[in-house]
Enzyme design. Structure first.
Site, PDB file in Angstrom:
ATOM      1  CG  ASN A 211      41.884 -63.397 -74.679  1.00  0.00           C
ATOM      2  OD1 ASN A 211      42.554 -62.565 -75.284  1.00  0.00           O
ATOM      3  ND2 ASN A 211      42.123 -64.708 -74.757  1.00  0.00           N
ATOM      4  CE  LYS A 342      51.865 -70.689 -67.252  1.00  0.00           C
ATOM      5  NZ  LYS A 342      50.884 -70.784 -68.342  1.00  0.00           N
TER       6      LYS A 342
HETATM    7  N1  CTP Z   1      49.644 -70.129 -72.052  1.00  0.00           N
HETATM    8  C1  CTP Z   1      49.725 -71.211 -72.898  1.00  0.00           C
HETATM    9  N2  CTP Z   1      48.683 -72.060 -73.022  1.00  0.00           N
HETATM   10  C2  CTP Z   1      47.556 -71.887 -72.292  1.00  0.00           C
HETATM   11  C3  CTP Z   1      47.472 -70.781 -71.414  1.00  0.00           C
HETATM   12  C4  CTP Z   1      48.533 -69.926 -71.311  1.00  0.00           C
HETATM   13  O1  CTP Z   1      50.749 -71.383 -73.560  1.00  0.00           O
HETATM   14  N3  CTP Z   1      46.560 -72.736 -72.432  1.00  0.00           N
HETATM   15  C5  CTP Z   1      50.798 -69.237 -71.938  1.00  0.00           C
HETATM   16  C6  CTP Z   1      50.540 -67.850 -72.464  1.00  0.00           C
HETATM   17  O2  CTP Z   1      50.913 -67.754 -73.822  1.00  0.00           O
HETATM   18  C7  CTP Z   1      51.415 -66.999 -71.567  1.00  0.00           C
HETATM   19  C8  CTP Z   1      51.525 -67.788 -70.287  1.00  0.00           C
HETATM   20  O3  CTP Z   1      51.111 -69.106 -70.602  1.00  0.00           O
HETATM   21  O4  CTP Z   1      52.727 -66.892 -72.107  1.00  0.00           O
HETATM   22  C9  CTP Z   1      50.715 -67.265 -69.131  1.00  0.00           C
HETATM   23  O5  CTP Z   1      49.388 -67.342 -69.372  1.00  0.00           O
HETATM   24  P1  CTP Z   1      48.288 -67.008 -68.226  1.00  0.00           P
HETATM   25  O6  CTP Z   1      46.976 -67.253 -68.831  1.00  0.00           O
HETATM   26  O7  CTP Z   1      48.542 -65.700 -67.613  1.00  0.00           O
HETATM   27  O8  CTP Z   1      48.683 -68.042 -67.139  1.00  0.00           O
HETATM   28  P2  CTP Z   1      47.911 -69.237 -66.594  1.00  0.00           P
HETATM   29  O9  CTP Z   1      48.907 -70.322 -66.431  1.00  0.00           O
HETATM   30  O10 CTP Z   1      46.726 -69.521 -67.417  1.00  0.00           O
HETATM   31  O11 CTP Z   1      47.499 -68.728 -65.157  1.00  0.00           O
HETATM   32  P3  CTP Z   1      46.208 -67.941 -64.653  1.00  0.00           P
HETATM   33  O12 CTP Z   1      45.198 -67.942 -65.756  1.00  0.00           O
HETATM   34  O13 CTP Z   1      45.802 -68.724 -63.469  1.00  0.00           O
HETATM   35  O14 CTP Z   1      46.701 -66.580 -64.305  1.00  0.00           O
END
Ligand code: CTP
Length: 412
Positions: A211, A342
């Site tokens: 990404n 979370k």
């Molecule tokens: N994060 C994580 N591990 C993952 C995905 C995300 O620890 N596999 C953490 C990121 O470091 C960030 C937070 O979760 O601090 C939010 O990540 P985001 O990708 O925005 O949230 P998602 O829970 O994946 O929700 P969505 O993709 O549906 O927006």
């Protein structure tokens, strides 16, 4: 602790020589930067002999015939990075005006813009120059920006007049330096785990899914936390960033590697700030050889990765855990949902479609959603400043959630 002492052109420039000695006696390493004006009053050699370091006088090398070279042209950035505090003594009306307006036409003014370190300014000038509305307005601008101004002392001035304008006493300057350092070291004793950057999920030896995260926000947090005295462990996906001074960096590539590294270092941390843009999915299969082109659609199966934040925050005890949310719509609603799903204490949310926010930018526009219900919408700020605000909010929240009742009353 490294102090960069900017000496500007006033009669009081000679007093800065004694200041160098006093700062060194107190254990600081001192790099002196002189403006052209300062060199008219005292020779750079005096400061070089006292500080034991080369004195910087020009932005583009030595203008008296010396070669301007690339090294000297970017030296202000190198000096900015190794400056823990920028002290200007004596500061003329001119340098105060330039700092206030962001004029960068020599080494010191350029360094001021390039540095994120705290700034202490000790003015010295003629009483009318000090009292002039222009100077006072510039001083106020600097104060509003967080610069510590050490008021000039009253007395007989070199110009023959009396009033405020004398450089403050050495003791007052030293006290201000110590005070600023102390206020800046409010994370001493903390171990802060920071994750940053993207993860790369390999499809085959040459291709991967990733990404647009640059790591800038996470690195800014790591740098700010280390500056404020924390022991910082930075777990970083593949990025093109320099490791901030004093930070332990662990490089990882995939979400799985990042999960392992975070899980291993989480127990020893008091605060975890997970800013990494972790891939939510990875290829089910990683091919050992390059996937060959065929004249047909290609389907790649993806499986979810572990949500690292949710996983470690399950058993976080009294640790403060911070997550980030990059959103394109319904920012507040999604951020609050992530906060509870979370089990985080704080979510730093930004609308990545907003101007000045998001990937690979030096600024960010975020709102901090805290466990206690507070939403703090910050204006567009440099990522270094956003990092400071996040750390402030973490400390506020921890006092509120875990400090004894007495401390709670005095802090809310
Ligand atoms: N994060 C994580 N591990 C993952 C995905 C995300 O620890 N596999 C953490 C990121 O470091 C960030 C937070 O979760 O601090 C939010 O990540 P985001 O990708 O925005 O949230 P998602 O829970 O994946 O929700 P969505 O993709 O549906 O927006």
């Amino acid at each position: 602790m490294r102090i960069t002492l900017g000496v500007t052109g006033g009669v009081a420039a000679y007093k800065a020589a004694e200041l160098v000695r006093r700062l060194q006696q107190e254990g600081f390493s001192v790099q002196v930067v002189m403006t052209r004006g300062a060199c008219e009053f005292v020779t750079p050699l005096t400061f070089a002999a006292l500080s034991g370091q080369k004195v910087i006088t020009e932005l583009f090398g030595d203008s008296s015939g010396g070669e301007a070279n690339l090294e000297s042209a970017i030296e202000h950035i190198a000096v900015a990075q190794r400056t823990d505090l920028l002290l200007i003594a004596p500061a003329t009306a001119d340098i105060i005006a330039k700092f206030a307006r962001g004029i960068a036409d020599d080494f010191l003014t350029t360094l001021y813009l390039a540095s994120t370190a705290p700034v202490v300014v000790a003015p010295a000038m003629n009483v009318n120059m000090w009292n002039h509305a222009a100077t006072q307005e510039n001083v106020e601008m600097l104060r509003a920006r967080g610069v510590k101004i050490i008021e000039p002392a009253e007395g007989y001035l070199a110009c023959g007049m009396t009033g405020p304008g004398r450089l403050a006493g050495q003791e007052d300057i030293l006290a201000a330096v110590h005070e600023v350092f102390k206020a800046q070291r409010d994370l001493e004793g903390e171990t802060i785990l920071v994750s940053a950057g993207p993860t790369c999920e390999d499809l085959d030896p040459v291709r991967y899914i990733s990404n647009r995260s640059s790591g800038k926000m996470g690195y800014a947090v790591a740098e700010a936390a280390a500056r404020r005295g924390a022991k910082v462990v930075l777990i970083s996906g593949p990025v093109n960033m320099e490791t901030p001074a004093g930070v332990e960096r662990i490089d990882v590539r995939s979400a799985e590697e990042m999960h392992r590294a975070v899980a291993e270092r989480f127990p020893a941390a008091s605060i975890a700030i997970l800013a990494a843009a972790v891939a939510d999915y990875r290829p089910v299969e990683r091919r050992g050889e390059k996937i060959r082109k065929a004249n047909a659609p290609l389907t790649i199966s993806l499986e979810p990765t572990t949500d690292i934040l949710a996983e470690v925050a399950k058993n976080k005890g009294r640790k403060i855990v911070v997550g980030f949310a990059a959103e394109t719509d319904h920012v507040a609603e999604n951020a609050r949902k992530k906060l509870s799903s979370k089990n985080a204490d704080l979510i730093v949310a930004n609308d990545v479609t907003a101007e000045g926010a998001g990937f690979d930018q030096y600024t960010n526009v975020v709102t901090l959603f805290s466990r206690d219900g507070r939403d703090l919408a910050l204006p567009k700020l440099p990522k270094s400043e956003v990092a400071q605000r996040i750390l402030d909010e973490i400390l506020r929240l921890r006092t509120l959630l875990y400090a004894p009742a007495a401390a709670r009353h005095s802090n809310v």
